[in-house]
Design a protein around this motif. Structure first.
Motif, PDB file in Angstrom:
ATOM      1  N   GLN A   1      31.866  47.845  40.068  1.00  0.00           N
ATOM      2  CA  GLN A   1      33.199  47.822  40.653  1.00  0.00           C
ATOM      3  C   GLN A   1      33.135  47.209  42.049  1.00  0.00           C
ATOM      4  OE1 GLN A   1      35.690  48.819  38.840  1.00  0.00           O
ATOM      5  NE2 GLN A   1      37.422  48.870  40.267  1.00  0.00           N
ATOM      6  N   VAL A   2      34.076  46.339  42.329  1.00  0.00           N
ATOM      7  CA  VAL A   2      34.153  45.682  43.626  1.00  0.00           C
ATOM      8  C   VAL A   2      35.510  46.001  44.243  1.00  0.00           C
ATOM      9  CG1 VAL A   2      34.146  43.476  44.841  1.00  0.00           C
ATOM     10  CG2 VAL A   2      32.657  43.804  42.851  1.00  0.00           C
ATOM     11  N   GLN A   3      35.489  46.409  45.478  1.00  0.00           N
ATOM     12  CA  GLN A   3      36.740  46.627  46.205  1.00  0.00           C
ATOM     13  C   GLN A   3      36.867  45.595  47.307  1.00  0.00           C
ATOM     14  OE1 GLN A   3      36.521  50.832  47.316  1.00  0.00           O
ATOM     15  NE2 GLN A   3      37.810  51.345  45.554  1.00  0.00           N
ATOM     16  N   LEU A   4      38.056  45.031  47.420  1.00  0.00           N
ATOM     17  CA  LEU A   4      38.316  43.977  48.387  1.00  0.00           C
ATOM     18  C   LEU A   4      39.500  44.376  49.256  1.00  0.00           C
ATOM     19  CD1 LEU A   4      38.070  40.979  45.883  1.00  0.00           C
ATOM     20  CD2 LEU A   4      36.286  41.797  47.426  1.00  0.00           C
ATOM     21  N   ILE A  33      31.047  34.332  43.641  1.00  0.00           N
ATOM     22  CA  ILE A  33      31.945  33.303  44.150  1.00  0.00           C
ATOM     23  C   ILE A  33      33.185  34.030  44.660  1.00  0.00           C
ATOM     24  CG2 ILE A  33      33.483  31.413  43.480  1.00  0.00           C
ATOM     25  CD1 ILE A  33      31.292  30.666  41.385  1.00  0.00           C
ATOM     26  N   MET A  34      33.640  33.663  45.841  1.00  0.00           N
ATOM     27  CA  MET A  34      34.825  34.299  46.412  1.00  0.00           C
ATOM     28  C   MET A  34      35.956  33.278  46.498  1.00  0.00           C
ATOM     29  SD  MET A  34      34.031  37.410  46.823  1.00  0.00           S
ATOM     30  CE  MET A  34      35.472  37.956  47.741  1.00  0.00           C
ATOM     31  N   GLY A  35      37.121  33.711  46.110  1.00  0.00           N
ATOM     32  CA  GLY A  35      38.264  32.812  46.111  1.00  0.00           C
ATOM     33  C   GLY A  35      39.427  33.365  46.917  1.00  0.00           C
ATOM     34  N   TRP A  36      40.284  32.470  47.345  1.00  0.00           N
ATOM     35  CA  TRP A  36      41.533  32.826  47.998  1.00  0.00           C
ATOM     36  C   TRP A  36      42.677  32.251  47.164  1.00  0.00           C
ATOM     37  CZ3 TRP A  36      41.949  36.066  52.076  1.00  0.00           C
ATOM     38  CH2 TRP A  36      40.810  36.297  52.856  1.00  0.00           C
ATOM     39  N   PHE A  37      43.675  33.058  46.960  1.00  0.00           N
ATOM     40  CA  PHE A  37      44.860  32.654  46.229  1.00  0.00           C
ATOM     41  C   PHE A  37      46.084  33.076  47.038  1.00  0.00           C
ATOM     42  CE2 PHE A  37      43.107  31.453  42.065  1.00  0.00           C
ATOM     43  CZ  PHE A  37      41.808  31.929  42.201  1.00  0.00           C
ATOM     44  N   ARG A  38      47.228  32.519  46.715  1.00  0.00           N
ATOM     45  CA  ARG A  38      48.449  32.924  47.389  1.00  0.00           C
ATOM     46  C   ARG A  38      49.615  32.914  46.418  1.00  0.00           C
ATOM     47  NH1 ARG A  38      49.378  27.684  51.416  1.00  0.00           N
ATOM     48  NH2 ARG A  38      49.996  26.174  49.793  1.00  0.00           N
ATOM     49  N   THR A  91      53.864  29.983  53.771  1.00  0.00           N
ATOM     50  CA  THR A  91      54.319  31.371  53.711  1.00  0.00           C
ATOM     51  C   THR A  91      54.102  31.942  52.316  1.00  0.00           C
ATOM     52  OG1 THR A  91      55.979  31.082  55.452  1.00  0.00           O
ATOM     53  CG2 THR A  91      56.328  32.875  53.884  1.00  0.00           C
ATOM     54  N   ALA A  92      53.349  33.029  52.248  1.00  0.00           N
ATOM     55  CA  ALA A  92      53.000  33.643  50.959  1.00  0.00           C
ATOM     56  C   ALA A  92      52.198  34.908  51.206  1.00  0.00           C
ATOM     57  CB  ALA A  92      52.178  32.675  50.111  1.00  0.00           C
ATOM     58  N   HIS A  93      51.994  35.631  50.117  1.00  0.00           N
ATOM     59  CA  HIS A  93      51.060  36.759  50.144  1.00  0.00           C
ATOM     60  C   HIS A  93      49.709  36.200  49.726  1.00  0.00           C
ATOM     61  CE1 HIS A  93      51.022  41.073  50.708  1.00  0.00           C
ATOM     62  NE2 HIS A  93      50.157  41.177  49.726  1.00  0.00           N
ATOM     63  N   TYR A  94      48.705  36.410  50.563  1.00  0.00           N
ATOM     64  CA  TYR A  94      47.386  35.846  50.331  1.00  0.00           C
ATOM     65  C   TYR A  94      46.438  36.923  49.804  1.00  0.00           C
ATOM     66  CZ  TYR A  94      48.612  31.446  52.551  1.00  0.00           C
ATOM     67  OH  TYR A  94      49.180  30.228  52.840  1.00  0.00           O
ATOM     68  N   TYR A  95      45.701  36.545  48.767  1.00  0.00           N
ATOM     69  CA  TYR A  95      44.766  37.455  48.115  1.00  0.00           C
ATOM     70  C   TYR A  95      43.366  36.864  48.129  1.00  0.00           C
ATOM     71  CZ  TYR A  95      49.032  39.318  45.964  1.00  0.00           C
ATOM     72  OH  TYR A  95      50.272  39.850  45.733  1.00  0.00           O
ATOM     73  N   CYS A  96      42.375  37.731  48.305  1.00  0.00           N
ATOM     74  CA  CYS A  96      41.013  37.303  48.017  1.00  0.00           C
ATOM     75  C   CYS A  96      40.603  37.905  46.679  1.00  0.00           C
ATOM     76  CB  CYS A  96      40.038  37.690  49.119  1.00  0.00           C
ATOM     77  SG  CYS A  96      39.676  39.442  49.254  1.00  0.00           S
ATOM     78  N   ALA A  97      39.661  37.253  46.053  1.00  0.00           N
ATOM     79  CA  ALA A  97      39.221  37.675  44.725  1.00  0.00           C
ATOM     80  C   ALA A  97      37.754  37.319  44.550  1.00  0.00           C
ATOM     81  CB  ALA A  97      40.059  37.006  43.647  1.00  0.00           C
ATOM     82  N   TYR A 113      38.641  35.342  37.857  1.00  0.00           N
ATOM     83  CA  TYR A 113      38.307  36.290  38.908  1.00  0.00           C
ATOM     84  C   TYR A 113      38.588  37.715  38.426  1.00  0.00           C
ATOM     85  CZ  TYR A 113      37.697  32.407  42.121  1.00  0.00           C
ATOM     86  OH  TYR A 113      37.233  31.277  42.738  1.00  0.00           O
ATOM     87  N   GLU A 114      37.575  38.546  38.559  1.00  0.00           N
ATOM     88  CA  GLU A 114      37.673  39.881  37.982  1.00  0.00           C
ATOM     89  C   GLU A 114      38.266  40.916  38.933  1.00  0.00           C
ATOM     90  OE1 GLU A 114      34.125  37.783  36.127  1.00  0.00           O
ATOM     91  OE2 GLU A 114      34.843  38.153  38.157  1.00  0.00           O
ATOM     92  N   TYR A 115      38.039  40.752  40.210  1.00  0.00           N
ATOM     93  CA  TYR A 115      38.472  41.758  41.169  1.00  0.00           C
ATOM     94  C   TYR A 115      39.354  41.117  42.236  1.00  0.00           C
ATOM     95  CZ  TYR A 115      34.782  44.449  38.975  1.00  0.00           C
ATOM     96  OH  TYR A 115      33.991  45.092  38.053  1.00  0.00           O
ATOM     97  N   TRP A 116      40.375  41.872  42.622  1.00  0.00           N
ATOM     98  CA  TRP A 116      41.373  41.371  43.557  1.00  0.00           C
ATOM     99  C   TRP A 116      41.670  42.397  44.642  1.00  0.00           C
ATOM    100  CZ3 TRP A 116      43.788  36.579  43.040  1.00  0.00           C
ATOM    101  CH2 TRP A 116      43.467  35.872  41.872  1.00  0.00           C
ATOM    102  N   GLY A 117      41.954  41.891  45.830  1.00  0.00           N
ATOM    103  CA  GLY A 117      42.435  42.768  46.878  1.00  0.00           C
ATOM    104  C   GLY A 117      43.941  42.947  46.774  1.00  0.00           C
ATOM    105  N   GLN A 118      44.491  43.740  47.666  1.00  0.00           N
ATOM    106  CA  GLN A 118      45.925  43.990  47.672  1.00  0.00           C
ATOM    107  C   GLN A 118      46.701  42.874  48.360  1.00  0.00           C
ATOM    108  OE1 GLN A 118      47.581  46.621  46.095  1.00  0.00           O
ATOM    109  NE2 GLN A 118      45.546  46.707  45.186  1.00  0.00           N
ATOM    110  N   GLY A 119      46.009  42.070  49.111  1.00  0.00           N
ATOM    111  CA  GLY A 119      46.649  40.935  49.748  1.00  0.00           C
ATOM    112  C   GLY A 119      47.157  41.227  51.143  1.00  0.00           C
TER     113      GLY A 119
END
Length: 126
Positions: A1-4, A33-38, A91-97, A113-119
């Motif tokens: 389990q990964v928490q971000l 691998i770490m990603g950023w999404f929005r 302008t957006a909500h940004y998430y790491c994963a 991407y299996e794990y996501w933060g709350q943004g």
């Protein structure tokens, strides 16, 4: 389990800068691998950037190339997104994963991407 857990969002004027951070739990952060999404209101979540496990390779969406930089500090289990020359369209909500399966391919695909933060919210005023 990964928490971000992301931090660093806020309100900034167009042309300004922000630095997002994403702190990860887990002893094998350096293998992910770490990603950023929005995601902007009414739009689908989209790829922004990715960084390889060792930090030597990065990839960016065309819309942010030359303005955003992602990096990581594996000793701190943290990934960063430096955002410069911000535009209202950012302008957006940004998430790491985290992508825990090996392989640089598919780094821009949300479903890999299996794990996501709350943004964290980024708002750029004109």
């Amino acid at each position: 389990q990964v928490q971000l857990v992301e931090s660093g969002g806020g309100l900034v004027q167009a042309g300004g800068s922000l630095r997002l951070s994403c702190a990860a739990s887990g002893r094998t952060f350096s293998t992910y691998i770490m990603g950023w999404f929005r995601q902007a209101p009414g739009k689908e979540r989209e790829f922004v950037a990715a960084v390889s496990p060792g930090g030597g390779s990065t990839d960016y969406a065309d819309s942010v190339k030359g303005r955003f930089t992602t990096s990581r500090d594996n000793a701190k289990s943290t990934v960063y997104l430096q955002m410069n020359s911000l535009k209202p369209d950012d302008t957006a909500h940004y998430y790491c994963a985290s992508k825990t399966t090996p392989g640089w391919g598919g780094r821009s695909t949300l479903g890999n991407y299996e794990y996501w933060g709350q943004g964290t919210q980024v708002t750029v005023s004109s």
